[in-house]
Enzyme design. Structure first.
Site, PDB file in Angstrom:
ATOM      1  N   ASP A 162     -29.815  60.837  30.851  1.00  0.00           N
ATOM      2  CA  ASP A 162     -30.426  61.393  29.636  1.00  0.00           C
ATOM      3  C   ASP A 162     -30.097  62.883  29.583  1.00  0.00           C
ATOM      4  O   ASP A 162     -30.433  63.633  30.498  1.00  0.00           O
ATOM      5  CB  ASP A 162     -31.941  61.174  29.689  1.00  0.00           C
ATOM      6  N   ASP A 174     -28.093  60.303  23.193  1.00  0.00           N
ATOM      7  CA  ASP A 174     -27.859  61.071  24.431  1.00  0.00           C
ATOM      8  C   ASP A 174     -28.297  60.339  25.699  1.00  0.00           C
ATOM      9  O   ASP A 174     -28.515  60.969  26.727  1.00  0.00           O
ATOM     10  CB  ASP A 174     -28.563  62.439  24.357  1.00  0.00           C
ATOM     11  N   GLU A 175     -28.411  59.024  25.623  1.00  0.00           N
ATOM     12  CA  GLU A 175     -28.957  58.271  26.753  1.00  0.00           C
ATOM     13  C   GLU A 175     -28.159  57.002  26.984  1.00  0.00           C
ATOM     14  O   GLU A 175     -27.746  56.347  26.020  1.00  0.00           O
ATOM     15  CB  GLU A 175     -30.343  57.775  26.348  1.00  0.00           C
TER      16      GLU A 175
HETATM   17  P1  TTP Z   1     -34.323  63.172  23.683  1.00  0.00           P
HETATM   18  O1  TTP Z   1     -33.440  62.749  24.823  1.00  0.00           O
HETATM   19  O2  TTP Z   1     -35.627  62.487  23.525  1.00  0.00           O
HETATM   20  O3  TTP Z   1     -34.640  64.730  23.809  1.00  0.00           O
HETATM   21  P2  TTP Z   1     -33.723  65.914  24.303  1.00  0.00           P
HETATM   22  O4  TTP Z   1     -32.419  65.441  24.830  1.00  0.00           O
HETATM   23  O5  TTP Z   1     -33.623  66.933  23.222  1.00  0.00           O
HETATM   24  O6  TTP Z   1     -34.596  66.545  25.450  1.00  0.00           O
HETATM   25  P3  TTP Z   1     -34.889  65.965  26.911  1.00  0.00           P
HETATM   26  O7  TTP Z   1     -34.347  66.964  27.862  1.00  0.00           O
HETATM   27  O8  TTP Z   1     -36.379  65.850  26.973  1.00  0.00           O
HETATM   28  O9  TTP Z   1     -34.212  64.627  27.011  1.00  0.00           O
HETATM   29  O10 TTP Z   1     -33.538  63.041  22.328  1.00  0.00           O
HETATM   30  C1  TTP Z   1     -32.155  63.287  22.200  1.00  0.00           C
HETATM   31  C2  TTP Z   1     -31.861  63.968  20.884  1.00  0.00           C
HETATM   32  O11 TTP Z   1     -32.319  63.154  19.803  1.00  0.00           O
HETATM   33  C3  TTP Z   1     -32.548  65.298  20.720  1.00  0.00           C
HETATM   34  O12 TTP Z   1     -31.779  66.359  21.279  1.00  0.00           O
HETATM   35  C4  TTP Z   1     -32.707  65.402  19.234  1.00  0.00           C
HETATM   36  C5  TTP Z   1     -32.836  63.980  18.765  1.00  0.00           C
HETATM   37  N1  TTP Z   1     -34.266  63.672  18.460  1.00  0.00           N
HETATM   38  C6  TTP Z   1     -34.735  63.864  17.164  1.00  0.00           C
HETATM   39  O13 TTP Z   1     -33.983  64.285  16.277  1.00  0.00           O
HETATM   40  N2  TTP Z   1     -36.046  63.611  16.892  1.00  0.00           N
HETATM   41  C7  TTP Z   1     -36.926  63.180  17.847  1.00  0.00           C
HETATM   42  O14 TTP Z   1     -38.124  62.970  17.552  1.00  0.00           O
HETATM   43  C8  TTP Z   1     -36.431  62.985  19.191  1.00  0.00           C
HETATM   44  C9  TTP Z   1     -37.363  62.535  20.286  1.00  0.00           C
HETATM   45  C10 TTP Z   1     -35.089  63.251  19.441  1.00  0.00           C
HETATM   46 MG    MG Z   2     -32.354  63.830  26.202  1.00  0.00          MG
END
Ligand code: TTP
Ligand code: MG
Length: 391
Positions: free
Chosen positions: A8, A104-105
């Site tokens: 992630d 992103d996962e």
């Molecule tokens: P996430 O992996 O949930 O968040 P992140 O990568 O920004 O942070 P983390 O380090 O906690 O993993 O989500 C991936 C991307 O998806 C995030 O960068 C932006 C998008 N996203 C949204 O647009 N709206 C949302 O509510 C979420 C949770 C994510």
């Molecule tokens: Mg993330």
């Protein structure tokens, strides 16, 4: 034993902006709009901004209040998708068995690869290094014997984390975590568990399988298994999922229009649940009909945005049914042996609130589209009958 990694990316959209503009490094960067027109919600923010309590899905206006000196950016979805594609190339260089689950996962099944490394730790480091070297971004990685444990692992030491959870360490690492961290435990279930005095993963184990099933049914069994580290879900490479569909063969050939439509609604709800479980949206809906003599016809329509709600899918299926029947007098229609619905042209992008959401609901948008494609008035919104409401 399987070896599964969950990767992630850290603060994905914000980290890409910081990478591409060194002046943003180390600063609270908030993606989702502009400080001056703070409508909508935060898409994500850098870890520097998280210190002020800003997080995804928070109203932008609130983020401006919490972090007035934050750098607010509208975001660039095309760029993030491109980086996501590059990330998948990196996964592909480790294994064909990778399953992207959001932008992103991904899960990677590394069972056939890990022996090439001196330890699981080295394998995790190699994965993170490839991402850092090729994308100049950090990822958090969890490695375990199941999807569920790997995913919990990747969140434990964010950002830039690496967590290895061997089965013998499961109780020590996962046991004390809150129930909410288990896949399938949402806010409601967590509250019900809390009311039973169950707060942690280990509490679920102590509560026992029988009691979990008696309170939560099938879900209870699933959660209990997860609390023991049992999760048989395989890593499913994306290619295997070109479409998500369900079909049903009637006990006896069916002519009753209301009954057929009711079945289609149920199938749509099921397809929707499965799409949502895999974070998938589809642009093409296909209705399959089979006569008693096994003649099978399919009818499709496409829209230019992803849909995955039960309402949208069933509306589309009903339009397709009307279309299939349009040229046949009702009394000359053949009964049906089977009906099916599938959704294809899939993508796994989240419905981003980044871009101003349309004023009308998605069902309304779908209706506009369908009316444009098939003629005005082909379908309108209606009200549920009391019977529908009950069911
Ligand atoms: P996430 O992996 O949930 O968040 P992140 O990568 O920004 O942070 P983390 O380090 O906690 O993993 O989500 C991936 C991307 O998806 C995030 O960068 C932006 C998008 N996203 C949204 O647009 N709206 C949302 O509510 C979420 C949770 C994510
Ligand atoms: Mg993330």
């Amino acid at each position: 034993m399987r070896i599964i990694a969950h990767v992630d990316m850290d603060a994905f959209f914000a980290a890409i902006e910081q990478r591409d503009n060194p002046r943003l490094k180390g600063k609270p960067v908030i993606i989702g709009g502009s400080r001056h027109r703070p409508r909508g919600v935060v898409s994500t923010c850098s870890y520097e901004a998280r210190k002020y309590g800003v997080h995804s899905a928070m109203p932008l206006a609130q983020a401006v209040r919490l972090c007035p000196h934050g750098i607010f950016l509208p975001g660039n979805m095309a760029k993030y998708r491109q980086v996501s594609a590059e990330l998948q190339q990196i996964f592909a260089s480790f294994t064909d068995l990778y399953e992207p689950i959001s932008i992103d996962e991904a899960y990677l099944d590394l069972t056939d690869r890990y022996r090439e490394y001196s330890s699981l730790w080295q394998l995790g480091l190699a994965l993170k290094k490839a991402i850092r070297d090729q994308l100049d971004l950090t990822a958090s990685v969890g490695i375990a014997a199941t999807k569920s444990a790997a995913k919990m692992g990747s969140t434990l030491h964010k950002p830039d984390g690496l967590t290895i959870i061997l089965p013998e360490d499961f109780d020590r690492i996962i046991g004390p975590l809150p129930v909410r961290s288990l896949h399938g435990v949402g806010a409601k279930t967590a509250e019900r568990l809390e009311n039973l005095g169950i707060r942690t993963v280990l509490d679920i184990r102590r509560f026992g399988r029988k009691a979990m099933i008696s309170h939560f049914g099938k879900l209870g069994d699933w959660i209990y298994n997860l609390s023991c580290g049992i999760d048989p879900r395989p890593v499913e490479p994306r290619q295997t999922r070109k479409s998500v569909g369900r079909e049903t063969t009637f006990d006896s050939d069916l002519n009753d229009e209301a009954e057929i439509k009711k079945t289609l609604k149920e199938l749509a709800a099921d397809v929707s649940r499965r799409l949502q479980a895999h974070h998938l949206w589809g642009e093409t809906i296909t209705l399959k009909l089979r006569d008693p003599d096994f003649t099978t016809t399919t009818h499709s329509l496409s829209v230019n945005y992803g849909i995955n709600s039960a309402d949208e899918i069933s509306q589309a299926a009903l339009v397709l049914l009307d279309r299939a029947w349009a040229s046949i007098e009702p009394n000359r229609r053949k009964p049906l042996r089977l009906v099916g619905i599938s959704v294809s042209n899939l993508s796994e992008n989240r419905q981003l609130n980044l871009f101003t959401p349309p004023r009308e609901s998605k069902v309304d948008r779908l209706l506009v589209d369908l009316n444009q494609q098939f003629g005005k008035g082909v379908i309108t919104t209606g009200h549920l009958s009391p019977h529908d409401k009950r069911s």
